[in-house]
Write an enzyme that holds these catalytic residues in place. Structure first.
Site, PDB file in Angstrom:
ATOM      1  N   VAL A 139      -6.785  76.432 -73.092  1.00 40.53           N
ATOM      2  CA  VAL A 139      -6.732  76.193 -74.532  1.00 40.53           C
ATOM      3  C   VAL A 139      -6.892  77.520 -75.255  1.00 40.53           C
ATOM      4  O   VAL A 139      -7.639  78.391 -74.822  1.00 40.53           O
ATOM      5  CB  VAL A 139      -7.800  75.193 -75.044  1.00 40.53           C
ATOM      6  CG1 VAL A 139      -7.490  73.781 -74.600  1.00 40.53           C
ATOM      7  CG2 VAL A 139      -9.192  75.600 -74.636  1.00 40.53           C
ATOM      8  N   SER A 140      -6.164  77.663 -76.353  1.00 45.30           N
ATOM      9  CA  SER A 140      -6.310  78.823 -77.226  1.00 45.30           C
ATOM     10  C   SER A 140      -7.450  78.560 -78.192  1.00 45.30           C
ATOM     11  O   SER A 140      -7.957  77.435 -78.286  1.00 45.30           O
ATOM     12  CB  SER A 140      -5.021  79.061 -78.015  1.00 45.30           C
ATOM     13  OG  SER A 140      -3.958  79.358 -77.158  1.00 45.30           O
ATOM     14  N   LYS A 141      -7.817  79.577 -78.951  1.00 46.96           N
ATOM     15  CA  LYS A 141      -8.869  79.401 -79.950  1.00 46.96           C
ATOM     16  C   LYS A 141      -8.491  78.286 -80.914  1.00 46.96           C
ATOM     17  O   LYS A 141      -7.355  78.200 -81.365  1.00 46.96           O
ATOM     18  CB  LYS A 141      -9.079  80.693 -80.733  1.00 46.96           C
ATOM     19  CG  LYS A 141      -9.903  81.698 -80.001  1.00 46.96           C
ATOM     20  CD  LYS A 141     -10.248  82.869 -80.885  1.00 46.96           C
ATOM     21  CE  LYS A 141     -11.155  83.790 -80.119  1.00 46.96           C
ATOM     22  NZ  LYS A 141     -11.562  84.949 -80.873  1.00 46.96           N
TER      23      LYS A 141
END
Length: 137
Positions: free
Chosen positions: A8-10
């Site tokens: 997951v990205s930020k």
């Protein structure tokens, strides 16, 4: 052996949906990256998983964009897996390199990667042969 990778990205939330799907697909072990962009060159969990993977293993992701955010990055990652004789399976897109259609996908990616390298080499050769001349001032 099936190895799972979740990322997951930020600001994207959590990995639960991905992890559940990877387990349901038979992933024996799952590596994770939190707050890491798909375009990042260094994905610690992915690098650790690659070090663990052996020829014949299969890396499973929930979606292609969990592995890479651009076609170029995806091509590089898949080429790396191919050289290491590690299979790849994206659950959402239904792409698996150990299946006939997935193998064709992998070969198409490899062809695009080869084309990209050839074009870059031709540009570099042309630049050496005919360097740009400064224009009139």
């Amino acid at each position: 052996m099936k190895l799972g990778y979740a990322r997951v990205s930020k600001g994207e939330g959590n990995l639960e949906i991905q992890i559940e799907a990877l387990r349901a697909a038979g992933a024996v072990r799952i590596w994770q990256d939190h707050d890491v962009s798909g375009s990042a060159v260094i994905k610690p969990g992915f690098i650790e998983m690659l070090a663990y993977a052996a020829p014949g293993d299969e890396i499973v992701v929930w979606r292609l964009d969990r592995l890479a955010r651009s076609l170029i990055t995806l091509m590089v990652e898949l080429e790396t897996l191919g050289k290491r004789q590690v299979e790849f399976h994206s659950l959402t897109e239904g792409i698996a390199t150990n299946e006939k259609s997935g193998g064709s996908f992998f070969h198409a990616i490899a062809a695009f990667r080869s084309f990209e390298r050839d074009v870059l080499q031709e540009r570099a050769d042309a630049e050496r042969k005919w360097p740009r001349q400064p224009g009139p001032a």
